[in-house]
Design a protein around this motif. Sequence first.
Motif, PDB file in Angstrom:
ATOM      1  N   LYS A  63       0.862  -1.180   0.000  1.00 28.68           N
ATOM      2  CA  LYS A  63       0.000   0.000   0.000  1.00 28.68           C
ATOM      3  C   LYS A  63       0.899   1.231   0.000  1.00 28.68           C
ATOM      4  O   LYS A  63       1.635   1.470   0.955  1.00 28.68           O
ATOM      5  N   LEU A  64       0.848   1.987  -1.090  1.00 31.75           N
ATOM      6  CA  LEU A  64       1.604   3.234  -1.184  1.00 31.75           C
ATOM      7  C   LEU A  64       0.641   4.366  -0.845  1.00 31.75           C
ATOM      8  O   LEU A  64       0.052   4.987  -1.721  1.00 31.75           O
ATOM      9  N   GLY A  65       0.459   4.616   0.441  1.00 29.92           N
ATOM     10  CA  GLY A  65      -0.500   5.614   0.898  1.00 29.92           C
ATOM     11  C   GLY A  65       0.105   7.003   0.975  1.00 29.92           C
ATOM     12  O   GLY A  65       1.273   7.212   0.674  1.00 29.92           O
ATOM     13  N   ASN A  66      -0.720   7.962   1.401  1.00 22.52           N
ATOM     14  CA  ASN A  66      -0.249   9.336   1.547  1.00 22.52           C
ATOM     15  C   ASN A  66       0.591   9.530   2.800  1.00 22.52           C
ATOM     16  O   ASN A  66       1.376  10.474   2.869  1.00 22.52           O
ATOM     17  N   ASP A  67       0.430   8.655   3.797  1.00 23.25           N
ATOM     18  CA  ASP A  67       1.173   8.794   5.044  1.00 23.25           C
ATOM     19  C   ASP A  67       2.215   7.699   5.252  1.00 23.25           C
ATOM     20  O   ASP A  67       3.244   7.939   5.886  1.00 23.25           O
ATOM     21  N   PHE A  68       1.941   6.499   4.749  1.00 25.08           N
ATOM     22  CA  PHE A  68       2.829   5.359   4.985  1.00 25.08           C
ATOM     23  C   PHE A  68       2.960   4.507   3.732  1.00 25.08           C
ATOM     24  O   PHE A  68       2.044   4.448   2.917  1.00 25.08           O
ATOM     25  N   ILE A  69       4.108   3.817   3.630  1.00 22.83           N
ATOM     26  CA  ILE A  69       4.281   2.710   2.700  1.00 22.83           C
ATOM     27  C   ILE A  69       4.219   1.470   3.572  1.00 22.83           C
ATOM     28  O   ILE A  69       5.011   1.330   4.515  1.00 22.83           O
ATOM     29  N   GLU A  70       3.272   0.591   3.289  1.00 24.10           N
ATOM     30  CA  GLU A  70       3.082  -0.610   4.102  1.00 24.10           C
ATOM     31  C   GLU A  70       3.108  -1.841   3.199  1.00 24.10           C
ATOM     32  O   GLU A  70       2.538  -1.820   2.111  1.00 24.10           O
ATOM     33  N   PHE A  71       3.754  -2.900   3.662  1.00 26.72           N
ATOM     34  CA  PHE A  71       3.762  -4.160   2.927  1.00 26.72           C
ATOM     35  C   PHE A  71       4.315  -5.262   3.819  1.00 26.72           C
ATOM     36  O   PHE A  71       4.810  -5.014   4.914  1.00 26.72           O
ATOM     37  N   LYS A  72       4.211  -6.483   3.312  1.00 23.41           N
ATOM     38  CA  LYS A  72       4.815  -7.644   3.961  1.00 23.41           C
ATOM     39  C   LYS A  72       5.920  -8.129   3.046  1.00 23.41           C
ATOM     40  O   LYS A  72       5.756  -8.141   1.817  1.00 23.41           O
ATOM     41  N   ALA A  73       7.030  -8.531   3.636  1.00 24.43           N
ATOM     42  CA  ALA A  73       8.157  -9.035   2.850  1.00 24.43           C
ATOM     43  C   ALA A  73       8.889 -10.095   3.661  1.00 24.43           C
ATOM     44  O   ALA A  73       8.770 -10.141   4.887  1.00 24.43           O
ATOM     45  N   ARG A  74       9.656 -10.907   2.963  1.00 25.24           N
ATOM     46  CA  ARG A  74      10.445 -11.951   3.624  1.00 25.24           C
ATOM     47  C   ARG A  74      11.889 -11.487   3.759  1.00 25.24           C
ATOM     48  O   ARG A  74      12.485 -10.990   2.819  1.00 25.24           O
ATOM     49  N   PHE A  75      12.422 -11.665   4.946  1.00 25.62           N
ATOM     50  CA  PHE A  75      13.829 -11.392   5.232  1.00 25.62           C
ATOM     51  C   PHE A  75      14.394 -12.676   5.811  1.00 25.62           C
ATOM     52  O   PHE A  75      13.926 -13.134   6.855  1.00 25.62           O
ATOM     53  N   ALA A  76      15.369 -13.249   5.123  1.00 21.52           N
ATOM     54  CA  ALA A  76      15.985 -14.519   5.532  1.00 21.52           C
ATOM     55  C   ALA A  76      14.919 -15.585   5.771  1.00 21.52           C
ATOM     56  O   ALA A  76      14.991 -16.361   6.715  1.00 21.52           O
ATOM     57  N   GLY A  77      13.890 -15.596   4.917  1.00 18.23           N
ATOM     58  CA  GLY A  77      12.869 -16.633   4.978  1.00 18.23           C
ATOM     59  C   GLY A  77      11.716 -16.370   5.918  1.00 18.23           C
ATOM     60  O   GLY A  77      10.746 -17.111   5.910  1.00 18.23           O
ATOM     61  N   SER A  78      11.784 -15.338   6.746  1.00 17.67           N
ATOM     62  CA  SER A  78      10.669 -15.096   7.659  1.00 17.67           C
ATOM     63  C   SER A  78       9.907 -13.845   7.235  1.00 17.67           C
ATOM     64  O   SER A  78      10.503 -12.826   6.891  1.00 17.67           O
ATOM     65  N   ALA A  79       8.565 -13.951   7.254  1.00 16.93           N
ATOM     66  CA  ALA A  79       7.707 -12.843   6.824  1.00 16.93           C
ATOM     67  C   ALA A  79       7.734 -11.737   7.878  1.00 16.93           C
ATOM     68  O   ALA A  79       7.661 -12.006   9.079  1.00 16.93           O
ATOM     69  N   ARG A  80       7.849 -10.496   7.417  1.00 14.11           N
ATOM     70  CA  ARG A  80       7.889  -9.338   8.315  1.00 14.11           C
ATOM     71  C   ARG A  80       6.925  -8.278   7.815  1.00 14.11           C
ATOM     72  O   ARG A  80       6.756  -8.093   6.614  1.00 14.11           O
ATOM     73  N   GLU A  81       6.318  -7.557   8.737  1.00 19.33           N
ATOM     74  CA  GLU A  81       5.462  -6.411   8.417  1.00 19.33           C
ATOM     75  C   GLU A  81       6.360  -5.179   8.338  1.00 19.33           C
ATOM     76  O   GLU A  81       7.107  -4.900   9.278  1.00 19.33           O
ATOM     77  N   ILE A  82       6.281  -4.452   7.247  1.00 15.04           N
ATOM     78  CA  ILE A  82       7.098  -3.262   7.046  1.00 15.04           C
ATOM     79  C   ILE A  82       6.167  -2.051   6.971  1.00 15.04           C
ATOM     80  O   ILE A  82       5.151  -2.086   6.271  1.00 15.04           O
ATOM     81  N   MET A  83       6.534  -0.997   7.707  1.00 15.13           N
ATOM     82  CA  MET A  83       5.764   0.241   7.665  1.00 15.13           C
ATOM     83  C   MET A  83       6.739   1.407   7.710  1.00 15.13           C
ATOM     84  O   MET A  83       7.518   1.544   8.655  1.00 15.13           O
ATOM     85  N   VAL A  84       6.701   2.225   6.648  1.00 19.19           N
ATOM     86  CA  VAL A  84       7.629   3.346   6.510  1.00 19.19           C
ATOM     87  C   VAL A  84       6.822   4.632   6.359  1.00 19.19           C
ATOM     88  O   VAL A  84       6.041   4.755   5.415  1.00 19.19           O
ATOM     89  N   PRO A  85       7.002   5.598   7.262  1.00 20.07           N
ATOM     90  CA  PRO A  85       6.354   6.894   7.058  1.00 20.07           C
ATOM     91  C   PRO A  85       6.902   7.546   5.783  1.00 20.07           C
ATOM     92  O   PRO A  85       8.099   7.482   5.509  1.00 20.07           O
ATOM     93  N   ILE A  86       6.028   8.147   5.003  1.00 22.07           N
ATOM     94  CA  ILE A  86       6.425   8.768   3.737  1.00 22.07           C
ATOM     95  C   ILE A  86       7.549   9.780   3.948  1.00 22.07           C
ATOM     96  O   ILE A  86       8.461   9.883   3.127  1.00 22.07           O
TER      97      ILE A  86
END
Length: 176
Positions: A63-86
Amino acid sequence: MNALDSTSTRPYLIRALYDWCTDNGLTPYVAVAVDETVQVPREYVKNNEIVLNISFDATSSLKLGNDFIEFKARFAGSAREIMVPIGRVIAIYARENGQGMAFPLAAGPSVGTVQSPVQAEAQPVATEADPSAAAEAKIVQLVPANNSSSARDDDPEPPEPPKPPQGKRPSLTRVK
């Protein structure tokens, strides 16, 4: 609504460059200045920065929103929730050719953050007497490290890139 009340152009530019990358078969990456508001795996953070692959293949629920970029991704095989303020996005660019756009930090550097000399040169300081410098202070340009115009006369020549090992080319073997 006047110009002071309008929303930031940053999320719109990020979405536009993301679309440009995907439309051209390129891989969109975002560089992020990490602080306590950024939710990323801390073990991958270096110098308070992290670069994230936000391509369709590398993420889910992007989700490329107006306030945050949010997504799920794998790091070294484990799923992580990522949230970055714009406001913490430093740049978005294509991995293959480096084309993209860099942004200044929204709220200035936080305490303890050190700017590199390249960042300090790219962001001129504005004074109250010169309002035109305030507009120029918002422009940041990425410059490749091997750009000859940025080298000083007293700098030594850059080292030669490493040569690939000589020998047989690697190949895959089919195992039944």
